[in-house]
Design a protein around this motif. Structure first.
Motif, PDB file in Angstrom:
ATOM      1  N   GLN A   6       4.497  -1.874   7.797  1.00 17.09           N
ATOM      2  CA  GLN A   6       4.786  -1.870   6.360  1.00 17.09           C
ATOM      3  C   GLN A   6       4.371  -3.186   5.705  1.00 17.09           C
ATOM      4  O   GLN A   6       3.788  -3.184   4.620  1.00 17.09           O
ATOM      5  CB  GLN A   6       6.273  -1.592   6.127  1.00 17.09           C
ATOM      6  CG  GLN A   6       6.662  -0.165   6.439  1.00 17.09           C
ATOM      7  CD  GLN A   6       8.163   0.062   6.405  1.00 17.09           C
ATOM      8  OE1 GLN A   6       8.953  -0.875   6.435  1.00 17.09           O
ATOM      9  NE2 GLN A   6       8.557   1.325   6.341  1.00 17.09           N
TER      10      GLN A   6
ATOM     11  N   GLN B 155       1.520  -3.676   2.796  1.00 13.87           N
ATOM     12  CA  GLN B 155       1.784  -4.349   1.532  1.00 13.87           C
ATOM     13  C   GLN B 155       0.765  -5.452   1.277  1.00 13.87           C
ATOM     14  O   GLN B 155       0.265  -5.599   0.168  1.00 13.87           O
ATOM     15  CB  GLN B 155       3.203  -4.920   1.525  1.00 13.87           C
ATOM     16  CG  GLN B 155       4.272  -3.865   1.427  1.00 13.87           C
ATOM     17  CD  GLN B 155       5.668  -4.432   1.636  1.00 13.87           C
ATOM     18  OE1 GLN B 155       5.848  -5.582   2.022  1.00 13.87           O
ATOM     19  NE2 GLN B 155       6.678  -3.605   1.380  1.00 13.87           N
ATOM     20  N   LYS B 156       0.440  -6.200   2.317  1.00 20.00           N
ATOM     21  CA  LYS B 156      -0.563  -7.262   2.179  1.00 20.00           C
ATOM     22  C   LYS B 156      -1.931  -6.668   1.876  1.00 20.00           C
ATOM     23  O   LYS B 156      -2.676  -7.189   1.056  1.00 20.00           O
ATOM     24  CB  LYS B 156      -0.636  -8.101   3.461  1.00 20.00           C
ATOM     25  CG  LYS B 156       0.544  -9.010   3.666  1.00 20.00           C
ATOM     26  CD  LYS B 156       0.387  -9.798   4.948  1.00 20.00           C
ATOM     27  CE  LYS B 156       1.585 -10.700   5.189  1.00 20.00           C
ATOM     28  NZ  LYS B 156       1.462 -11.425   6.464  1.00 20.00           N
TER      29      LYS B 156
ATOM     30  N   TYR C 298      -2.627  -3.786   0.415  1.00 23.30           N
ATOM     31  CA  TYR C 298      -2.688  -3.275  -0.960  1.00 23.30           C
ATOM     32  C   TYR C 298      -2.653  -4.404  -1.986  1.00 23.30           C
ATOM     33  O   TYR C 298      -3.257  -4.308  -3.043  1.00 23.30           O
ATOM     34  CB  TYR C 298      -1.560  -2.274  -1.216  1.00 23.30           C
ATOM     35  CG  TYR C 298      -1.763  -0.983  -0.459  1.00 23.30           C
ATOM     36  CD1 TYR C 298      -2.957  -0.290  -0.542  1.00 23.30           C
ATOM     37  CD2 TYR C 298      -0.763  -0.475   0.349  1.00 23.30           C
ATOM     38  CE1 TYR C 298      -3.166   0.885   0.156  1.00 23.30           C
ATOM     39  CE2 TYR C 298      -0.951   0.710   1.056  1.00 23.30           C
ATOM     40  CZ  TYR C 298      -2.155   1.384   0.948  1.00 23.30           C
ATOM     41  OH  TYR C 298      -2.350   2.542   1.649  1.00 23.30           O
TER      42      TYR C 298
END
Length: 133
Positions: free
Chosen positions: A120, A124-125, A127
Motif C-alpha cells: 500500500q 501511494q508513492k 501514484y
C-alpha cells in the motif's frame, strides 16, 4: 472438448498479471488458508485432509524461505521466523495440536499484514509520482 472454467481462468490471469509483491501476498494468504483447512479437518477427525493441508502450508513456507534475499540484513531474522513457523506446523501435524497451527498462523499473519502495508505504501508513492508528472 475442454470445459471452460471462468474461475480457473480468473485465477490464472490473476497470477500471471500480479506484481512480485502481490504474488508474495498471495502466498501468505494461501498459507493461512491451508492452516485453517487443516484446523477444520482436525476438528472433524479427518487426519488425512489435515496432513495434506499442512503439507501445502509447509510448501508455501519453504518457497518463501527459498526466495528470501539473503543479502538484506532482515532476511536472517525472517528465515528464523519461517523456520519456527514451519516447525510449529510439523509438531502440530505430528501431535494433532491445533494450538501449534495457531502459533504458525500468527507468525504468517504478521508477515502478511506487514507485506500488505508495504504494498500500500509503495502504491501511494507510485501514484504520488504519477501526479507530479
Amino acid at each position: 472438448m475442454a470445459i471452460h472454467n471462468p474461475y480457473a481462468a480468473y485465477q490464472n490471469n490473476s497470477v500471471n498479471t500480479s506484481t512480485p509483491g502481490e504474488l508474495t501476498l498471495m502466498l501468505y494468504n494461501g498459507c493461512l488458508k491451508f492452516i485453517e483447512q487443516a484446523k477444520r479437518a482436525l476438528e472433524n477427525g479427518n487426519i488425512e485432509e489435515k496432513n495434506t493441508a499442512i503439507q501445502k502450508a509447509q510448501a508455501i513456507i519453504s518457497e518463501l524461505m527459498v526466495t528470501l534475499d539473503t543479502s538484506v540484513p532482515v532476511a536472517e531474522n525472517m528465515m528464523i521466523l519461517y523456520e519456527f513457523a514451519n516447525s510449529r506446523l510439523v509438531d502440530g501435524n505430528i501431535t494433532n495440536d491445533a494450538a501449534l497451527f495457531d502459533e504458525a498462523a500468527g507468525i504468517i499473519r504478521e508477515f502478511r499484514d506487514t507485506w500488505k502495508e508495504v504494498i500500500q505504501i509503495n502504491r501511494q508513492k507510485q501514484y504520488a509520482n504519477v501526479d507530479e508528472i
